[in-house]
Design a protein around this motif. Structure first.
Motif, PDB file in Angstrom:
ATOM      1  N   LEU A  94       0.826  -1.211   0.000  1.00  0.00           N
ATOM      2  CA  LEU A  94       0.000   0.000   0.000  1.00  0.00           C
ATOM      3  C   LEU A  94       0.857   1.256   0.000  1.00  0.00           C
ATOM      4  O   LEU A  94       0.463   2.284  -0.576  1.00  0.00           O
ATOM      5  CB  LEU A  94      -0.934  -0.007   1.219  1.00  0.00           C
ATOM      6  N   ASN A  95       2.017   1.203   0.625  1.00  0.00           N
ATOM      7  CA  ASN A  95       2.930   2.353   0.581  1.00  0.00           C
ATOM      8  C   ASN A  95       3.390   2.620  -0.848  1.00  0.00           C
ATOM      9  O   ASN A  95       3.505   3.778  -1.277  1.00  0.00           O
ATOM     10  CB  ASN A  95       4.135   2.102   1.490  1.00  0.00           C
ATOM     11  N   THR A  96       3.661   1.564  -1.591  1.00  0.00           N
ATOM     12  CA  THR A  96       4.020   1.733  -3.002  1.00  0.00           C
ATOM     13  C   THR A  96       2.864   2.318  -3.791  1.00  0.00           C
ATOM     14  O   THR A  96       3.042   3.232  -4.604  1.00  0.00           O
ATOM     15  CB  THR A  96       4.436   0.382  -3.617  1.00  0.00           C
ATOM     16  N   VAL A  97       1.659   1.802  -3.543  1.00  0.00           N
ATOM     17  CA  VAL A  97       0.475   2.297  -4.243  1.00  0.00           C
ATOM     18  C   VAL A  97       0.291   3.798  -4.011  1.00  0.00           C
ATOM     19  O   VAL A  97      -0.065   4.543  -4.931  1.00  0.00           O
ATOM     20  CB  VAL A  97      -0.790   1.541  -3.780  1.00  0.00           C
ATOM     21  N   SER A  98       0.552   4.252  -2.800  1.00  0.00           N
ATOM     22  CA  SER A  98       0.355   5.669  -2.492  1.00  0.00           C
ATOM     23  C   SER A  98       1.277   6.560  -3.315  1.00  0.00           C
ATOM     24  O   SER A  98       0.934   7.705  -3.621  1.00  0.00           O
ATOM     25  CB  SER A  98       0.583   5.924  -0.995  1.00  0.00           C
ATOM     26  N   ASN A  99       2.436   6.064  -3.691  1.00  0.00           N
ATOM     27  CA  ASN A  99       3.379   6.843  -4.485  1.00  0.00           C
ATOM     28  C   ASN A  99       3.101   6.770  -5.981  1.00  0.00           C
ATOM     29  O   ASN A  99       3.357   7.729  -6.716  1.00  0.00           O
ATOM     30  CB  ASN A  99       4.813   6.379  -4.215  1.00  0.00           C
ATOM     31  N   SER A 116      -7.672  -0.362   3.495  1.00  0.00           N
ATOM     32  CA  SER A 116      -6.610  -0.239   2.488  1.00  0.00           C
ATOM     33  C   SER A 116      -6.685   1.089   1.758  1.00  0.00           C
ATOM     34  O   SER A 116      -5.662   1.763   1.543  1.00  0.00           O
ATOM     35  CB  SER A 116      -6.701  -1.399   1.494  1.00  0.00           C
ATOM     36  N   ILE A 117      -7.887   1.481   1.362  1.00  0.00           N
ATOM     37  CA  ILE A 117      -8.047   2.773   0.686  1.00  0.00           C
ATOM     38  C   ILE A 117      -7.649   3.902   1.627  1.00  0.00           C
ATOM     39  O   ILE A 117      -6.960   4.849   1.238  1.00  0.00           O
ATOM     40  CB  ILE A 117      -9.492   2.948   0.195  1.00  0.00           C
ATOM     41  N   SER A 118      -8.075   3.804   2.897  1.00  0.00           N
ATOM     42  CA  SER A 118      -7.706   4.821   3.888  1.00  0.00           C
ATOM     43  C   SER A 118      -6.198   4.931   4.016  1.00  0.00           C
ATOM     44  O   SER A 118      -5.643   6.039   4.067  1.00  0.00           O
ATOM     45  CB  SER A 118      -8.315   4.467   5.250  1.00  0.00           C
ATOM     46  N   TYR A 119      -5.527   3.797   4.063  1.00  0.00           N
ATOM     47  CA  TYR A 119      -4.071   3.801   4.234  1.00  0.00           C
ATOM     48  C   TYR A 119      -3.397   4.530   3.074  1.00  0.00           C
ATOM     49  O   TYR A 119      -2.521   5.370   3.273  1.00  0.00           O
ATOM     50  CB  TYR A 119      -3.542   2.373   4.331  1.00  0.00           C
ATOM     51  N   GLY A 164       0.543  12.645   3.329  1.00  0.00           N
ATOM     52  CA  GLY A 164       1.580  13.008   4.282  1.00  0.00           C
ATOM     53  C   GLY A 164       1.272  12.715   5.732  1.00  0.00           C
ATOM     54  O   GLY A 164       2.054  13.062   6.619  1.00  0.00           O
ATOM     55  N   PHE A 165       0.145  12.086   6.002  1.00  0.00           N
ATOM     56  CA  PHE A 165      -0.162  11.690   7.371  1.00  0.00           C
ATOM     57  C   PHE A 165       0.534  10.362   7.669  1.00  0.00           C
ATOM     58  O   PHE A 165       0.984   9.667   6.754  1.00  0.00           O
ATOM     59  CB  PHE A 165      -1.672  11.549   7.560  1.00  0.00           C
ATOM     60  N   GLN A 166       0.592   9.999   8.893  1.00  0.00           N
ATOM     61  CA  GLN A 166       1.188   8.721   9.275  1.00  0.00           C
ATOM     62  C   GLN A 166       0.056   7.712   9.480  1.00  0.00           C
ATOM     63  O   GLN A 166      -0.598   7.723  10.525  1.00  0.00           O
ATOM     64  CB  GLN A 166       2.023   8.873  10.539  1.00  0.00           C
ATOM     65  N   PRO A 167      -0.188   6.851   8.498  1.00  0.00           N
ATOM     66  CA  PRO A 167      -1.346   5.949   8.573  1.00  0.00           C
ATOM     67  C   PRO A 167      -1.346   5.057   9.807  1.00  0.00           C
ATOM     68  O   PRO A 167      -2.414   4.716  10.325  1.00  0.00           O
ATOM     69  CB  PRO A 167      -1.211   5.108   7.297  1.00  0.00           C
ATOM     70  N   GLU A 168      -0.146   4.681  10.277  1.00  0.00           N
ATOM     71  CA  GLU A 168      -0.074   3.778  11.426  1.00  0.00           C
ATOM     72  C   GLU A 168      -0.648   4.396  12.694  1.00  0.00           C
ATOM     73  O   GLU A 168      -0.970   3.684  13.656  1.00  0.00           O
ATOM     74  CB  GLU A 168       1.368   3.334  11.666  1.00  0.00           C
ATOM     75  N   LYS A 169      -0.799   5.720  12.723  1.00  0.00           N
ATOM     76  CA  LYS A 169      -1.415   6.376  13.875  1.00  0.00           C
ATOM     77  C   LYS A 169      -2.927   6.148  13.909  1.00  0.00           C
ATOM     78  O   LYS A 169      -3.548   6.220  14.961  1.00  0.00           O
ATOM     79  CB  LYS A 169      -1.147   7.885  13.837  1.00  0.00           C
TER      80      LYS A 169
END
Length: 615
Positions: free
Chosen positions: A30-35, A189-192, A199-204
């Motif tokens: 998902l981190n890759t998808v965000s980029n 997943s979409i939220s992440y 630029g937010f920290q999804p893990e929070k």
């Protein structure tokens, strides 16, 4: 020895299996998808497998042309699997920004990042687009949009999702259970992706337990469904955010430029360049793109040999290919950055060209098309990507590309080294074995199992069948006359029963067992005699239907005199229908009951076959 294309296809399958192996792998993906959110799910898988930290990918021509950057000689392209005009897979390469170097007059890259000053315009745009208030903050707004999207996706496609659950761990659940798992996993997943890209920290805000069910998505089919939902909906939201930020920055820079021009230094006059409006750009280039797609072989073929839905998909690709030839910056910005512009253009061109190119008019489909002009439908204004002629002010989001350029290139040397990797044009199988399907029950069982094994391998690798594989697939004779294979206590068939249960999914097994009474193949001798009789009646070519077509033996024995005919088949059994699709890729095979097949009245010139006779 496996070819490079085969290696990439295998890599795609392996990556899909790995990303859902555990929540940690899925979060990494998902981190890759965000980029690289503007790429499709299959492309995102390939990028993740080769360059998981890629941030801005584009094809060779865009980097070296529009962006005027140099690709480093030691750079290795990221291989993506594309589909050529003949419907076969090939490799095309993109490069990450880390593979590039600036030249003297290179355009700088503006990769948008959410800042607090954007909050008002972003939350307002999202509220207008998706109907979720931003009063509680952007994070809450994005999460609620994700939830609504996941719920909407389930409501619209739950029947398809349930069908694609076949063979996965989800198949053990009833529909309400699948609904909960799919919607929760998709929403998280979409939220992440949205939170990470902004630029937010999804893990929070999201915990690993939010992805605890990801391991149940353990087949290629259900992974594609979930991945497509996450990728497409994330892109929809992030494009909205990107456009409003680009617009904001453009207006801010324009205001500064106006201020400077109001107090010019010296006696020289300052003349501002004029820009075409969106409607003017649309009107100027629509005829050009239309002329190109009218000569696009793949689109023409789809109009003449496929249904309207498939022709529409091929039209979209034809427009994408045509757009690559247009070098005007204003058109490129609008086409690639503004979805309304692109969608309106594709819809209009399809509606204008399909009736003329298609030999058969199929029933109209409901297509949501903007009724107003392009200018009226675009709320984002005439500029969405900030570009100026000098390198410091020239800004664009490089992820905003069309499909990556078709080229075979790993170590960049020069454009002469670029070559396309493709495989032969798909052809319908021709039956030459006069004794096809003959044999003792256990011989037939073995032929069936070999065909099923090949079928599942091809589907897992998401490709077409080779001629050698078509030979094996053609020997599938169904289960008529082999009832012993379904009896666990039948002496001498214990091994075959266990093998069958292990290879087939529960749904496939039930369907196969139910076909024992009526799934009987038709011998080549009988089929040829039937075609001779039809030929003697004067039939030479037309639209041929084989109801209950099995694996399509009547297509494989079509006489040469009738080879110009268009072939249509209907088959209820999933295994048989899927094999038929691989054997006869140029025919239309509907896997459904004949009573549910959607064909126009008075459409067929000949119906031929050996329909089931069981009760």
């Amino acid at each position: 020895m496996a070819t490079k294309l085969q290696n990439y296809i295998q890599l795609a399958g392996q990556t899909a299996a790995q990303v859902t192996k555990n929540p940690q792998n899925w979060v990494g993906f998902l981190n890759t998808v965000s980029n690289v959110y503007r790429y499709t799910f299959p492309d995102q898988l390939m990028i993740h497998s080769q360059r998981p930290k890629a941030t801005a990918c584009a094809e060779f021509d865009l980097w070296t042309g529009r962006m005027n950057r140099h690709i480093r000689c030691d750079s290795k392209g990221i291989g993506l699997i594309a589909i050529n005009r003949n419907g076969y897979p090939k490799i095309r390469y993109v490069f990450d920004i880390r593979d590039t170097e600036l030249k003297r007059n290179s355009a700088s890259l503006f990769q948008w990042r959410y800042k607090q000053e954007y909050r008002g315009i972003v939350t307002k745009a999202l509220e207008e687009q998706f109907g979720v208030s931003g009063e509680k903050g952007l994070v809450y707004q994005l999460e609620m949009i994700a939830v609504n999207m996941a719920n909407g996706y389930w409501e619209n496609f739950h029947k398809d999702i349930m069908y694609e659950c076949e063979g996965s761990f989800l198949v053990e659940l009833e529909e309400p259970g699948v609904s909960v798992e799919f919607r929760l996993t998709a929403a998280a997943s979409i939220s992440y992706v949205l939170l990470a890209r902004c630029g937010f920290q999804p893990e929070k805000y999201l915990k690993s337990q939010d992805f605890r069910d990801i391991t149940d998505f353990n087949t290629q089919r259900i992974i594609r469904v979930l991945g497509a939902a996450v990728s497409e909906y994330s892109e929809l939201v992030l494009r909205t955010v990107a456009v409003v930020i680009y617009r904001y920055e453009y207006l801010k820079r324009t205001a500064k430029g106006t201020s400077r021009s109001a107090h010019p230094h010296g006696n020289g006059s300052h003349r501002q360049p004029t820009e075409l409006s969106i409607q003017q750009v649309y009107n100027k280039y629509k005829p050009i793109v239309k002329k190109l797609i009218l000569s696009d072989g793949a689109y023409l073929n789809a109009c003449q040999n496929s249904d309207k839905q498939e022709a529409a998909l091929e039209c979209n690709e034809a427009v994408n290919r045509a757009a690559l030839t247009v070098k005007d910056a204003e058109f490129m910005k609008l086409f690639y950055d503004v979805s309304e512009f692109r969608i309106h253009l594709k819809h209009e061109l399809f509606d204008e060209t399909y009736p003329a190119l298609s030999a058969v008019q199929e029933p109209d489909e409901v297509v949501a098309e903007p009724e107003n002009s392009v200018q009226d439908n675009l709320k984002t204004g005439s500029v969405d990507v900030i570009t100026e002629s000098d390198s410091e002010a020239s800004e664009t989001d490089c992820q905003n590309t069309s499909e990556p350029i078709h080229m075979e290139k790993e170590e960049v040397q020069n454009e002469a080294d670029i070559q396309e990797v493709s495989v032969p044009v798909p052809c319908n199988f021709t039956i030459t074995d006069e004794r096809l399907g003959e044999g003792e029950p256990k011989t037939k069982f073995r032929m069936n199992m070999e065909a099923i094994t090949i079928l599942k391998q091809i589907e897992f690798e998401n490709r077409v069948a080779t001629p050698d594989e078509q030979q094996i697939l053609s020997k599938y004779v169904g289960w008529g006359g082999i009832p012993d294979a379904f009896e666990p206590d039948k002496a001498g068939w214990e091994k075959e029963y266990q093998e069958l249960k292990a290879v087939l999914t529960p749904e496939e097994y039930t369907s196969a067992k139910a076909s024992v009474l009526n799934a009987h193949y038709t011998s080549p001798v009988v089929i040829k005699a039937m075609y001779q009789a039809v030929g003697s009646m004067g039939f030479t070519s037309g639209n041929i239907l084989e109801p209950a077509c099995g694996v399509g033996n009547f297509f494989g024995l079509l006489s040469e005199e009738m080879s110009e005919s268009k072939l249509y088949g209907v088959e209820l059994d999933g295994i048989s229908g899927r094999i038929a699709k691989l054997l006869y890729p140029n025919a239309r095979i509907d896997i459904t009951g004949y009573e549910k097949a959607d064909f126009p009245d008075d459409f067929f010139d000949l119906a031929i076959g050996n329909v089931p006779f069981g009760q």
